[in-house]
Design an enzyme around this catalytic site. Sequence first.
Site, PDB file in Angstrom:
ATOM      1  CB  SER A  85      -6.987 104.558  77.860  1.00 39.30           C
ATOM      2  OG  SER A  85      -7.467 105.485  76.777  1.00 39.30           O
ATOM      3  NE  ARG A 333      -5.725  95.856  75.053  1.00 39.55           N
ATOM      4  CZ  ARG A 333      -6.406  95.258  73.843  1.00 39.55           C
ATOM      5  NH1 ARG A 333      -5.673  95.178  72.730  1.00 39.55           N
ATOM      6  NH2 ARG A 333      -7.683  94.657  73.882  1.00 39.55           N
ATOM      7  CB  THR A 369     -13.417 106.353  76.695  1.00 41.09           C
ATOM      8  OG1 THR A 369     -11.923 105.985  76.622  1.00 41.09           O
ATOM      9  CG2 THR A 369     -14.332 105.889  77.770  1.00 41.09           C
ATOM     10  CB  CYS A 564       7.093  91.763  71.955  1.00 46.29           C
ATOM     11  SG  CYS A 564       6.056  91.365  73.521  1.00 46.29           S
ATOM     12  CB  CYS A 600       1.541  87.741  77.732  1.00 41.96           C
ATOM     13  SG  CYS A 600       0.272  88.426  76.613  1.00 41.96           S
ATOM     14  CB  CYS A 603       0.013  94.788  74.208  1.00 44.50           C
ATOM     15  SG  CYS A 603       1.187  93.967  73.192  1.00 44.50           S
TER      16      CYS A 603
END
Length: 631
Positions: A85, A333, A369, A564, A600, A603
């Site tokens: 985050s 993400r 959050t 991506c 990977c 995300c």
Amino acid sequence: MLLRWRGRPARLVRALHTTPRRSRELFDPTNVERPTDDVDVCIVGAGPAGLSAAIRLKQLEQEKGREIRVVVLEKGAEVGSHILSGAVLEPRALNELLPDWQDRPDHPLKQPTTSTQMRFLTKNSSFRIPQPPQMAKMGTYVISLSRVTAWLGSIAEEMGVEVYPGFAGAGLVYSSDGRSVLGVRTNEVGLDRQGRMKDSFEPGMEFRARVTLLAEGAHGSLSKEAIRRFKLREGRDPQTYGLGLKEVWRVDPSKHEPGKVVHTMGWPLDLHTYGGGWAYHMADGLVTLGLVIGLDYANPYLSPYREFQRMKHHPYFRDLLSGDSTRIAYGARVINEGGLQSVPKLNFPGGALIGCSAGFVNVAKIKGTHNAMKSGMLAAEAAFDVVASQTSESPSEEEPADMSAYETSLRDSWVHEDLYEVRNIRPSFNTSLGVIGGVVYSGIDSLFLRGRTPWTFRNTLGKSDAAHTKRASECKPIEYPPFEPPLSTDLLTSVTLTGTNHAEDQPVHLRVRKYLTEGEHAGAEGEQPEKDLATERYVEDADVRREHVRLNVGEYAGLLGRGCPAQVYEYVDAEDAESATQVENVGWGGKKLVINSQNCIHCKFCDVKVPTQDITWTVPEGGGGPKYTVT
């Protein structure tokens, strides 16, 4: 599967089979015996919401003298290793959950926010502009959310919560009539790339729970399943997302201003693309910076990663990262952006959605959050009451948990107030006002109206982020500047900083899959396949793969290949693609799709944005994925 306990009885680890070697047989999920374990509450995801729920449940256990068994399943190798985050934390929920947190010597909230500002960027300059009052709020902390989550995990374990890292929730366990959730099934371990059982094979385990709480984060695979199966989005808008890309730098001491929070808008994004950047000065000489791009962007030639790297070429960021500065982390993400209108029904028979599985991000604050944690606490209170009221000795089909009290309590809480005030901010960008009109409206609403309007903007067309993508023929290719190491680097260099890893000889967890329409699949309500697996019917054959390549290469310029943020997808030359017999080698027009699943970083960009909506993200073997530590 053999189970053994390591250290204290809060850690479950997989033990190897001692069965003799055998030829590899194809795994049949409908014909396998799974070990089961009965628990009171099973929480999927050891993030802020899931751990807040677990801690609150144990607090209620102490307050009311009623023992309750709480299990938290976490797909990451360690608690916090899949958490990414910004992040600036509003401590409102933390103050309620742990009033003495500041007295705990090991707490990681070391850097209070000292200043906030918003800057508008042009290509070569920047200037300060008024910022929403929600964004300017002080009393917050610049943090690494992965570190905060690891800290919450240690508190939960100290209180008696069983936290199991490396156990990925792969499926929901349903009642015999398919109308309620009885728990969670973890993923199989020891399958090869073709889905055959290796010598180390172990079937997944079923955690049968009185209450199941889904806390997977944005666009979680089990949350998607529950939302579809129980029609939780009926009457609600589709969820919309942004993709957040971030880096952490140890900057030259002369550039570090502890606690400084800066948000940017404008360049490098064009006037048709929603998004903005940030730079947060953490403790210990660290700065986290990044870019969020709304996934309703139209141009398939846009590369979120290249936009982020280009942003660092701006004089403001170039100066910040100059001198003796070193990049130490990278990650990405998807983020919920839909707001209150996109929050689905929160409860289903047997459980509930909490945190970003539901979507409680306050877009004006760029914070979620605090709301995620509070939702977990409220769900815990409702779950405790459900468990205390049940009379059966173990989870029962006859007594599916009714978590509707959680939905009511959240609607009456400050979480709802927090989201209601800003409910029109993000949706205003998808009205007839356009992006420029959305900027103007958002400024007026956040500064003056504060949500006190009789109207609420809705996504009346039910348009997803993928549906906003235009065909390549309608758009202009974007020319990006060359990389300037170490300021900006190629993508694979950045991916190495995530520490991501997946065993290569396991089934590819990114599936090219076409789900059959309602009425043709076994996942509809009231229908139940064998062994309680309740999977919807889908096709993963050569025709599906060929059509994916035809549309995505022929009409959308191979969007996944540049979109991506971990270079998982490539459309490569393959002369025999149309005549290939193996599904993964099938293609169209001399191109085939290669999925580098080992790259990977979980995300979920592909699952959200692919125009054909035929990529499904599923959980890999537990413990795989990124190894975030300071994000």
